[in-house]
Structure formats: structure tokens, C-alpha cells
Design a protein around this motif. Sequence first.
Motif, short mmCIF file in Angstrom:
data_model
loop_
_atom_site.label_atom_id
_atom_site.label_comp_id
_atom_site.label_asym_id
_atom_site.label_seq_id
_atom_site.Cartn_x
_atom_site.Cartn_y
_atom_site.Cartn_z
N PHE A 270 114.12 -14.55 168.20
CA PHE A 270 113.74 -15.37 167.02
C PHE A 270 113.80 -14.53 165.74
O PHE A 270 113.20 -13.48 165.63
CB PHE A 270 112.31 -15.90 167.21
N LYS A 272 113.46 -15.54 161.77
CA LYS A 272 113.22 -16.67 160.87
C LYS A 272 114.38 -16.93 159.91
O LYS A 272 114.83 -18.06 159.79
CB LYS A 272 111.92 -16.45 160.11
N THR A 285 112.62 -24.11 164.29
CA THR A 285 111.45 -23.25 164.52
C THR A 285 110.46 -24.00 165.42
O THR A 285 110.76 -25.10 165.87
CB THR A 285 110.79 -22.82 163.19
N THR A 286 109.30 -23.42 165.69
CA THR A 286 108.48 -23.92 166.80
C THR A 286 107.68 -25.20 166.50
O THR A 286 107.19 -25.85 167.41
CB THR A 286 107.46 -22.85 167.24
N TYR A 302 98.92 -17.96 171.18
CA TYR A 302 100.31 -18.03 170.72
C TYR A 302 100.88 -16.59 170.62
O TYR A 302 101.92 -16.27 171.18
CB TYR A 302 100.31 -18.73 169.37
N LEU A 327 108.43 -13.82 165.72
CA LEU A 327 107.29 -14.74 165.75
C LEU A 327 105.94 -14.06 165.49
O LEU A 327 105.14 -14.57 164.71
CB LEU A 327 107.28 -15.56 167.05
N GLN A 330 105.71 -13.83 161.90
CA GLN A 330 105.42 -15.11 161.24
C GLN A 330 103.93 -15.41 161.29
O GLN A 330 103.34 -15.88 160.32
CB GLN A 330 106.20 -16.25 161.93
N LEU A 331 103.33 -15.11 162.44
CA LEU A 331 101.90 -15.39 162.58
C LEU A 331 101.08 -14.46 161.69
O LEU A 331 100.03 -14.85 161.17
CB LEU A 331 101.48 -15.26 164.05
N ARG A 334 100.73 -15.71 158.18
CA ARG A 334 99.62 -16.65 158.03
C ARG A 334 98.32 -15.88 157.75
O ARG A 334 97.56 -16.24 156.85
CB ARG A 334 99.51 -17.48 159.32
N TYR A 337 98.05 -14.62 154.09
CA TYR A 337 97.58 -15.59 153.09
C TYR A 337 96.09 -15.91 153.26
O TYR A 337 95.38 -16.09 152.27
CB TYR A 337 98.42 -16.87 153.16
N ILE A 428 108.58 -30.01 157.16
CA ILE A 428 109.96 -29.58 156.91
C ILE A 428 110.04 -28.09 157.19
O ILE A 428 109.03 -27.37 157.15
CB ILE A 428 110.50 -29.91 155.48
N HIS A 434 111.34 -23.67 150.89
CA HIS A 434 111.84 -22.76 149.86
C HIS A 434 112.71 -23.52 148.85
O HIS A 434 112.53 -23.38 147.65
CB HIS A 434 112.73 -21.68 150.50
N HIS A 463 99.18 -28.84 156.43
CA HIS A 463 98.67 -28.27 155.18
C HIS A 463 97.48 -27.33 155.40
O HIS A 463 96.47 -27.69 155.98
CB HIS A 463 98.25 -29.35 154.19
N ALA A 467 97.94 -20.92 152.99
CA ALA A 467 99.39 -20.79 153.19
C ALA A 467 100.15 -21.59 152.15
O ALA A 467 101.19 -21.16 151.65
CB ALA A 467 99.78 -21.23 154.60
N ASN A 471 102.30 -19.57 149.52
CA ASN A 471 103.77 -19.71 149.55
C ASN A 471 104.30 -20.30 148.25
O ASN A 471 105.39 -19.95 147.80
CB ASN A 471 104.19 -20.58 150.73
P1 FAD Z 1 107.54 -20.90 162.89
O1 FAD Z 1 108.73 -20.33 162.23
O2 FAD Z 1 107.69 -21.33 164.30
O3 FAD Z 1 106.38 -19.83 162.73
C1 FAD Z 1 105.26 -19.76 163.60
C2 FAD Z 1 103.98 -19.84 162.81
O4 FAD Z 1 103.87 -18.78 161.88
C3 FAD Z 1 103.85 -21.09 161.98
O5 FAD Z 1 103.41 -22.15 162.76
C4 FAD Z 1 102.88 -20.67 160.93
O6 FAD Z 1 101.56 -20.81 161.37
C5 FAD Z 1 103.17 -19.21 160.73
N1 FAD Z 1 104.00 -19.00 159.54
C6 FAD Z 1 105.34 -18.87 159.51
N2 FAD Z 1 105.76 -18.64 158.26
C7 FAD Z 1 104.67 -18.65 157.48
C8 FAD Z 1 104.46 -18.48 156.10
N3 FAD Z 1 105.46 -18.23 155.26
N4 FAD Z 1 103.21 -18.58 155.65
C9 FAD Z 1 102.18 -18.82 156.48
N5 FAD Z 1 102.32 -18.98 157.79
C10 FAD Z 1 103.55 -18.89 158.29
N6 FAD Z 1 102.52 -23.19 156.38
C11 FAD Z 1 101.39 -23.79 156.79
O7 FAD Z 1 100.96 -23.58 157.91
N7 FAD Z 1 100.71 -24.64 155.96
C12 FAD Z 1 101.14 -24.92 154.70
O8 FAD Z 1 100.48 -25.68 153.98
C13 FAD Z 1 102.35 -24.32 154.25
N8 FAD Z 1 102.84 -24.58 153.00
C14 FAD Z 1 104.00 -23.97 152.60
C15 FAD Z 1 104.47 -24.20 151.31
C16 FAD Z 1 105.65 -23.62 150.86
C17 FAD Z 1 106.13 -23.86 149.45
C18 FAD Z 1 106.36 -22.78 151.72
C19 FAD Z 1 107.63 -22.13 151.27
C20 FAD Z 1 105.89 -22.51 152.99
C21 FAD Z 1 104.71 -23.09 153.45
N9 FAD Z 1 104.20 -22.83 154.74
C22 FAD Z 1 103.03 -23.43 155.14
C23 FAD Z 1 104.78 -21.77 155.59
C24 FAD Z 1 105.86 -22.20 156.58
O9 FAD Z 1 106.86 -22.93 155.93
C25 FAD Z 1 105.31 -23.00 157.76
O10 FAD Z 1 104.22 -22.33 158.34
C26 FAD Z 1 106.37 -23.16 158.83
O11 FAD Z 1 107.52 -23.75 158.31
C27 FAD Z 1 105.81 -23.99 159.96
O12 FAD Z 1 106.80 -24.31 160.91
P2 FAD Z 1 106.80 -23.65 162.33
O13 FAD Z 1 105.48 -23.81 162.99
O14 FAD Z 1 107.99 -24.20 163.04
O15 FAD Z 1 107.02 -22.12 161.98
#
Ligand code: FAD
Length: 590
Positions: A270, A272, A285-286, A302, A327, A330-331, A334, A337, A428, A434, A463, A467, A471
Motif C-alpha cells: 500500500f 497512498k 483505499t480501505t 487496525y 497504512l 496513514q494511521l 490521524r 492531527y 471521497i 486534495h 468527519h 483531521a 487537512n
Molecule cells: P486509507 O488510505 O485507507 O487510510 C487509513 C486510515 O488512515 C484512514 O481511515 C484514516 O483514519 C487515516 N488517514 C489517512 N490519511 C489521513 C489524513 N491525511 N489525515 C488523517 N487521517 C488519515 N479524514 C478523516 O478521517 N476525517 C475527516 O474529516 C477528513 N477530512 C479531510 C479533509 C481534507 C480536505 C483532506 C484532504 C483529507 C481529509 N481526511 C479526513 C483525510 C483522508 O482523506 C481520509 O482519512 C481518507 O481518505 C479516508 O479513507 P480511507 O479510510 O480509505 O483511508
Amino acid sequence: SASNIVVLYWHRTDLRLHDSPALHAALALKPSVFIPVWTWDPHYVYRARVGPNRWRFLLECQSDLSKSYTKLNPKQKLWLVREAPQTVLPKLWKKWGITHLVFEKDTDPYARERDEAIVRLAEEAGVEVVVRMGRTLFDPDELVSKNGGKPTMSMTQTEKAAEKINRGQPDRPLETPKGVPDPWGKDKMNLSDLEHEIADPTPDLNADHRGSKDKQYSQIMGPNNDFGVPTMEEIGIDPALATTPHRGGESVALKMLADHIANEEYIGTFEKPKTSPAAFEPQATTLLSPYLHFGSLSIRKYWWDVQDVMTKRRKAKQPNTFVPVNLPGQLLFRDMYFAAQAAVGDPFARVHGNKIVRFIDWHLQSKPPRPAEKDEDAMEDDEEALPERDYEIDSPEAEEWFQRWKTGRTGFPWIDALMRQLRSEGWIHHLGRHSVACFLTRGGCYISWERGAEVFEELLIDHETSANAGNWMWLSCTAFFAQFYRCYSPIAFGKKWDPNGDFIRRYVPELAKFDKKFIYEPWKAPIADQKKWGCRVTNDDSAAGGQSYPKPMFDFDKRRQICLDSMKNAYDVGLHGNDEQVLDGSWRKL
Ligand code: FAD
């Protein structure tokens, strides 16, 4: 030998039974009576922006947890109480003879304030309070303290701080309880003799999609007096508005995690930045973020499940990717933030008073909050009100651009597809976030990130204040990240991932028949082709004689240049959210 211990377990950020340090601590007290509750906090109901999709997701998480309790003990369930915790908890612990109140630690600013008040009330009433961390990999306050008391502003800082806690390793998950004690009998559980108080819920930020507020929470135990999970109708939302295909609940989360974990190649490789924002069914993604948000998935489980796959692969000499793109990385983002917010406190999600955020002279800009009145009554009123930010505009088009962005009518199909997916499904991809965040702020509209964060707050099922705000600051280059000359094109970026435009065809169906040559820039298609493909690119619907799609709301290349110049200028001026000139509005004279 029954103990005299009566535990009120207060679920908030932890809608799960597996790996819950707080629940574990509650059961370790060996209570003779155990009552797991959720209190419908009017703060969440009226003042947080929650769209229909997140409402339903939450209700599904609650139903699932309630069923899991009943499986462990047929007399048990999740007991849903409709009233603010500040007023209802003292009544509950009196009525139910509570000796211990147990909950998971929450470092969000509102939650901290609320919980401090609850702890004070509990102490006064002689109720012992037990609090455990379990929402993040590491306790945000501890990360901050290992980062020299400062907000964690980069992954390097976060990794270093985590390294000092337990060599960067969170604790291993705890066992899921195999049973829970009984609640009180029916008569004693009954709360119908209690007075029911509802704080005046004005202004109701969710009034848009919710019906009359009078209808709600008319009874402390719910309309059937059974402490049941509310229906969408009870909270006044038309269930038809909840269109997301994503289902909530601990069972769904654990199944999804297990499926991902079984795909060891996916977990080990993985990266990102290499996952596609245009992928749907399945997404790249997950999609575990909403479960982490409601605590129906433990982040430590996780992390460790992923880590165990990576260890196995390492032993078998198979490649793994590294932090921060993998991964575990990515965690940890989180956690970064969460810790940054824990350090900054309440101003984290806004500009004014926020020391980490750069101030930019956006076209659409929040105003400084009204100064609090001295008189005590007025102060109370102020606390009740105020959630809606005031905005000011210095460009007549900015409000229109904002509305078009919000509703997926910008005329840039890549942006519109993403915004429509966000509205209908509540999730999304990260790089999609982004794209739309850059476009709204420094790479197109030049509108404040706070405005965008509010829309995400309403529409995302995952939400998370820390985060989301974090972000948004990152993408708008106002904190965490500063390379504002690197900008996402609403045309080229999507095309790189999805040259055929399948993602656009799915979410902007009026363009479904367009040739891939024009799908990212439909305004360039010859009129004859537009007619043939059944959709006219025009702002004049009546002239379209059928389907239409708007023209682009501005010339992107021109806007990008204006944004770049303005960002450079704002960086030169160098103001931050807590500077005098920002707080008193005198920045305009600079
Ligand atoms: P995966 O890629 O599978 O990542 C695994 C986990 O890592 C996620 O479930 C998440 O908990 C964490 N993670 C990954 N990237 C980020 C990141 N950049 N910041 C914080 N945690 C991350 N994430 C939220 O959980 N809540 C939000 O309100 C939120 N708002 C966002 C707003 C903007 C403008 C942007 C650019 C990103 C935001 N994100 C937010 C971060 C990120 O986009 C999402 O966590 C992610 O897309 C969730 O999909 P996933 O579980 O498939 O992620």
C-alpha cells in the motif's frame, strides 16, 4: 458474591466491544450492575453540522452495538437516553445508584469542556470516574508532551514523539468481553418519573435537512419508552435523503478490515500516493475512516493487524512500503492531527485565535468572532448561540463560486464528480479531497478553507474535526504544508488517473456519452457533438432543449495565476490567526 459496584458506561467515541480500554476497565471493576448508555447530546444534534448520511451511519453503529450487547446478555442493549449529558447524567446516577462512571477519553475541545464539567458533577455526587484512552494510537496529550508541549506540525515530529512513548508502538488490542453483567430490572430502569430537559436548540445548524425541532426527543427514553435507537423519522430526517451505500457498525468494520488484511499483497505494498482517486466500486483505499470516527473499529487493532502482515512478509522476504505512505503511516497522520488539535485547543478549526494558521486575504473570509459581552446573562446566551460563522466577501463572484463548488456545478467535471460523490455517498478518496480543497482555496476560488471545512463537516460520514480542519489547513497551505506553487489542475490531474473519464461518467451522468477527448473539458466539444451526445454545455438551461451541463465558472489558468500571486503576497505579509491585526480586522490597512 455480588459487588456493590454499579457502573454507568458512557459510550461516545467508542461504538464497539472489541479492544476498548475503557470498557475493559469498566468490566474489570466486576460490577453487579452494568448500564451502557449513549446520551443524545444536543450539541451534536443541533450545533455540529451533520448531514443525513452521517446521521444514518451513526444510527447503524448504535443498532449494531446494541445487538452485540444483547448477544452477550439477553437483558442488555445500548440504552439510548435523549438529553444532554450535563443534565441527564446526574439524574441517572441518582436514580440508578451509580458508583462508577466510565468512558473513553476525548481530546476534542468541546468534549474536554463537557467532560470536565461532568467529572466535577460526579465528584460532587460521590461517583468515581474512570477514563481511558482508546481513540487514537497514542494519547494526543502524551504525544504533545513528548513533542516539547508543542502542536505536532509534521510527520517527522509525530514519529519522533511516538518513538519516545513506546518505541512507536501502540499497545496490543485487548480481548473482546465474553459477557456483561445485567442492568437493573425493568422497574428501576424506567425513567418516566424524571423531568425531561431540553436546552433551547437555537440556532439549529441542521434545520436545512431536518424537520421541526419541536418533534424531537419528546421523551427521555424515546417514543416507545424503550431506550431504543432513534429512527431517522424521530430525529426528523427524511430517510430518502440518506443515499450513501456505506453501512455503519462494528460488525461491518471488522469484516471489512479482515477482508483487507487477507489481501497481504495489498497491505504490504500500500502506497497512498499511488492509489487512484477515480476508483469506485471498489475504491482504492480501505474506507475504514468512518468506522474509526465512530469508534466502531479500534485503530490499535487496525494498526497491529497491518503490522502483523508486514512482519510476516518481511520474514518471507517480500517487500513492504514505509511510513508515511504505508497504512501504519496513514494511521499516524490521524494521530498527528489529533495531537495538533489537542495542543492548540478550541481555535484549531478556525482562523481567528489560531496560532498555527497562516492568515490569507481570501475573497470569502470569516469575520472575527463578536467580542463576548460582560454581563452574565448575555454570556450564557452567547455560549448557546455563536456556532454560525459570519463571512465577508470582497468579490461579487466568490459567493456564487462557493455555491457552485458545493453543489457540483462548477463546470469542471472532475471537481463536480467529486463533489457529487461526496454529497451522495459521504466519502471521497484522499486525493479527490486534495483536488476539491485546493480548487476552493489557493488553486482556483481563493475562498477560505473554513468555508470548505464546513461543507465537509456536513457531508462526510468520516468527519473528524481534527483531521478535517488539519487537512484543510494543509491543502490551503495555511499550516502543515507550504508549497503553494504546486497546484492541482481540475483537468490534467483527474485525466492522469482516469483517461477514459469513467469516474465522471458515473457521477456526472449528463456527460456519460461524451468522447473521452472532451470529458474533462466538455465546453470544447463541437455543438454538433454535444447534441449527438445528448447534453449541451451552456449556462442557459432553457436554450439547451434537454440535458445541459454548465460552462466552466472561470478560466482556470487565469485564476491559478491570480491565486499564486495573492498567496505569495500573503506569505510576504506573514500574518497568523492569533495576530492583533487579524483579530481586530486592521489587516485590511496593511
Ligand atoms: P486509507 O488510505 O485507507 O487510510 C487509513 C486510515 O488512515 C484512514 O481511515 C484514516 O483514519 C487515516 N488517514 C489517512 N490519511 C489521513 C489524513 N491525511 N489525515 C488523517 N487521517 C488519515 N479524514 C478523516 O478521517 N476525517 C475527516 O474529516 C477528513 N477530512 C479531510 C479533509 C481534507 C480536505 C483532506 C484532504 C483529507 C481529509 N481526511 C479526513 C483525510 C483522508 O482523506 C481520509 O482519512 C481518507 O481518505 C479516508 O479513507 P480511507 O479510510 O480509505 O483511508
